[in-house]
Each structure stands twice: as structure tokens, then as C-alpha cells.
Design a protein around this motif. Structure first.
Motif, PDB file in Angstrom:
ATOM      1  N   LEU A 113      51.847  68.238  59.458  1.00  0.00           N
ATOM      2  CA  LEU A 113      52.363  69.090  60.527  1.00  0.00           C
ATOM      3  C   LEU A 113      53.539  69.957  60.079  1.00  0.00           C
ATOM      4  O   LEU A 113      53.674  71.107  60.508  1.00  0.00           O
TER       5      LEU A 113
ATOM      6  N   TYR B  14      53.372  73.639  61.893  1.00  0.00           N
ATOM      7  CA  TYR B  14      53.261  73.349  63.320  1.00  0.00           C
ATOM      8  C   TYR B  14      54.550  72.761  63.894  1.00  0.00           C
ATOM      9  O   TYR B  14      54.838  72.919  65.087  1.00  0.00           O
TER      10      TYR B  14
ATOM     11  N   LEU C  48      54.131  58.669  61.769  1.00  0.00           N
ATOM     12  CA  LEU C  48      52.712  58.937  61.545  1.00  0.00           C
ATOM     13  C   LEU C  48      51.800  57.991  62.311  1.00  0.00           C
ATOM     14  O   LEU C  48      50.589  58.229  62.401  1.00  0.00           O
TER      15      LEU C  48
ATOM     16  N   TRP D  10      59.116  62.632  66.364  1.00  0.00           N
ATOM     17  CA  TRP D  10      57.727  62.261  66.646  1.00  0.00           C
ATOM     18  C   TRP D  10      56.824  62.560  65.454  1.00  0.00           C
ATOM     19  O   TRP D  10      55.973  61.742  65.085  1.00  0.00           O
ATOM     20  N   ALA D  11      57.006  63.724  64.845  1.00  0.00           N
ATOM     21  CA  ALA D  11      56.151  64.114  63.725  1.00  0.00           C
ATOM     22  C   ALA D  11      56.332  63.195  62.517  1.00  0.00           C
ATOM     23  O   ALA D  11      55.393  63.000  61.730  1.00  0.00           O
TER      24      ALA D  11
ATOM     25  N   LYS E  38      46.422  63.154  69.740  1.00  0.00           N
ATOM     26  CA  LYS E  38      45.696  63.863  68.679  1.00  0.00           C
ATOM     27  C   LYS E  38      44.372  64.422  69.178  1.00  0.00           C
ATOM     28  O   LYS E  38      44.001  65.547  68.841  1.00  0.00           O
TER      29      LYS E  38
ATOM     30  N   TYR F 145      45.609  68.187  68.255  1.00  0.00           N
ATOM     31  CA  TYR F 145      45.462  68.434  66.807  1.00  0.00           C
ATOM     32  C   TYR F 145      44.334  67.580  66.226  1.00  0.00           C
ATOM     33  O   TYR F 145      44.492  66.868  65.246  1.00  0.00           O
TER      34      TYR F 145
ATOM     35  N   ASP G 297      45.638  66.656  59.936  1.00  0.00           N
ATOM     36  CA  ASP G 297      46.273  65.409  59.528  1.00  0.00           C
ATOM     37  C   ASP G 297      47.736  65.468  59.958  1.00  0.00           C
ATOM     38  O   ASP G 297      48.458  66.403  59.612  1.00  0.00           O
ATOM     39  N   LYS G 298      48.195  64.483  60.726  1.00  0.00           N
ATOM     40  CA  LYS G 298      49.567  64.521  61.222  1.00  0.00           C
ATOM     41  C   LYS G 298      50.578  64.600  60.087  1.00  0.00           C
ATOM     42  O   LYS G 298      51.666  65.166  60.247  1.00  0.00           O
TER      43      LYS G 298
ATOM     44  N   GLU H  88      49.715  58.764  67.293  1.00  0.00           N
ATOM     45  CA  GLU H  88      48.731  59.839  67.401  1.00  0.00           C
ATOM     46  C   GLU H  88      48.043  59.805  68.764  1.00  0.00           C
ATOM     47  O   GLU H  88      46.856  60.127  68.899  1.00  0.00           O
TER      48      GLU H  88
ATOM     49  N   PHE I 285      51.767  67.555  73.192  1.00  0.00           N
ATOM     50  CA  PHE I 285      51.288  66.887  71.980  1.00  0.00           C
ATOM     51  C   PHE I 285      52.031  65.598  71.657  1.00  0.00           C
ATOM     52  O   PHE I 285      51.536  64.771  70.888  1.00  0.00           O
TER      53      PHE I 285
END
Length: 269
Positions: free
Chosen positions: A139, A144, A121, A117-118, A127, A131, A135-136, A124, A62
Motif C-alpha cells: 500500500l 495508496y 498486515l 492501519w497499513a 480488503k 483493495y 497486497d496490503k 484485512e 478501507f
């Protein structure tokens, strides 16, 4: 100043210069990496028949790049977890299946990479596969991504079933078109796993092990994996059909950070 004083002063100056040259020319000490405790093992040394597709050593995850701390595509576990997994493999081979692991021990630096990374924003890139409906920015809130992972304690792993004879999974090509992880199996990335209803690391409620929307052969595969592992001491994370932890954990409160490499295991293997 007497001749003796001048001689002493000259000797001191020469010694100081020699020390300075010696210190300057001494090689810098390499930073010592942490090592695994002696009861951590390479899974291949306990059961070489279990397939290993270590996703975080590759860009097919991801994040979209190799994750920090993964020096080799190697499954490392505490010995009790590895030996219990060997027992599960023995039972499944009789039924025409093999286990395949996606991730095992995960160093804290890898978890930190996920967190970093998360928090970005704008990134992506993956994505579309992992996911698409999340919506990131949610997370962390949706669970997640977290700042600690049970994987770092050494007895948690992510895995699936592969029908024998096992066909190889083709390599992932960075930049190739992405297909949602919950699409029909024939449309998703061609993993050689049996159909579990979603791909590995699918950030979606369809990944919940007992999600009522997953029925038929997909549900039967999930239950076969679950029943086999649970009889041997593994506990499933209800939100991820692929995620299991061996209990009791030898290190329930310790989050290790040694790299994923054979070198980390020199004391135990």
C-alpha cells in the motif's frame, strides 16, 4: 526554641499543608485542541445543497472503523475552495446533478491512523471491497497510503456526482458481505452516486481518472466532474477520479491537525 519560633514554624507548616490540599484538589486542566484558522469554513454554510456523506466518520471505509479526528460528519474547507465548489454546484444543478463530498479537510491524526492501519498486515477486514487485488504490504509502495496528505492542508476534497432527485444511500452495516469496489454498479454497495466505474476509495488502477478501460457512461460522468471542477481552479489527482485540490492553495505547506468538528471553527464561523 522560643515561643515565637514555634509559632512561626507552626504557621509555615499550616500554610504548606493548605497549599498541598489546594493543589491536590485543583481540577486538571483540559488539553486544548488546536483550532482552524479563521479562513476555514463549514461547507454547509457556503452551500447547503451539496450532499455530504463523510465516510471516515463511519465504519464504511478501507479501515473499517471511524477514523481518528472525525468528531462530526462535517465537510471543512478553506473558504476559497468552498466558494469555488459552490460555483461548480450551481452549474451542475442546472444539468440535473448535485455534488456529493466523501471527505474534505483531514486532520494529521487521521492520516496517522491510516499509516498505523497499513502497517498492521494482519488487519484485512475491508480488503474484499476496497483493495481486493492489492497486497496490503504494497500500500505504501504503490502510493495508496502516505504519511502526509494534501487533505490536511484544507483545500483538497473527495467527491462525486449524484443524479437528481437524489435517493438516500442506505446505512452500511458492519460485517455485511463485501463486494469488490470495481464490480458492476448494481452489485457494489448501493451508493446513490452516478456510475463512475468504481466506488470511492477503490485501491485499483481502474480508479485512474482516464483509465482507457473505463468507457461509455462511466467515462462521461468522470469527464463531466473533471471539466466542471477544472474550469474553476481545481486540479485532479490522475490516480483517483474523486480527488481534487483547489489551486492556488492558501496553505500549500501546512498540515493541520484540528479535529473535524464545528467547535474547531469557532473563530471563523
Amino acid at each position: 526554641m522560643t515561643r515565637l519560633s514555634r509559632a512561626v514554624r507552626g504557621a509555615v507548616t499550616a500554610l504548606a499543608a493548605l497549599l498541598a490540599v489546594t493543589v491536590a484538589s485543583a481540577p486538571a486542566r483540559a488539553k486544548t485542541e488546536p483550532e482552524a484558522p479563521a479562513d476555514f469554513v463549514a461547507l454547509r454554510n457556503v452551500d447547503p445543497t451539496i450532499l455530504q456523506e463523510m465516510r471516515y466518520f463511519t465504519p464504511h471505509n478501507f479501515v473499517g472503523e471511524r477514523i481518528d479526528g472525525y468528531r462530526q460528519p462535517l465537510c471543512i474547507l478553506t473558504r476559497p475552495a468552498a466558494e469555488a465548489l459552490h460555483q461548480a454546484q450551481t452549474r451542475l444543478l442546472r444539468q440535473g446533478y448535485t455534488l456529493k463530498v466523501y471527505d474534505c479537510y483531514r486532520p494529521q491524526r487521521a492520516v496517522n491512523h491510516f499509516v498505523s492501519w497499513a502497517e498492521n498486515l494482519d488487519d484485512e477486514a475491508m480488503k474484499g471491497e476496497f483493495y481486493p487485488n492489492v497486497d496490503k504490504a504494497r500500500l505504501f509502495e504503490d502510493g495508496y497510503i502516505a504519511e502526509k496528505s494534501g487533505h490536511s492542508r484544507g483545500s483538497t476534497l473527495d467527491l462525486t456526482l449524484v443524479k437528481l432527485p437524489a435517493r438516500p444511500t442506505r446505512p452500511y452495516t458492519p460485517g455485511e458481505p463485501l463486494v469488490p469496489c470495481f464490480a458492476p454498479q448494481q452489485e457494489r454497495f448501493p451508493d446513490n452516486s452516478v456510475d463512475m466505474g468504481t466506488g470511492f476509495d477503490c485501491f485499483d488502477t481502474l480508479s485512474h481518472t482516464l483509465d482507457p478501460r473505463v468507457q461509455g457512461e462511466q467515462r462521461a460522468h468522470r469527464l463531466l466532474l473533471k471539466s466542471t471542477l477544472e474550469t474553476l481552479g481545481f486540479v485532479n489527482l490522475a490516480e483517483e477520479w474523486w480527488h481534487y485540490t483547489f489551486k492556488p492553495e492558501p496553505y500549500p505547506d501546512t498540515y493541520f491537525d484540528f479535529p473535524v468538528s464545528a467547535k474547531s471553527l469557532t473563530r471563523g464561523n
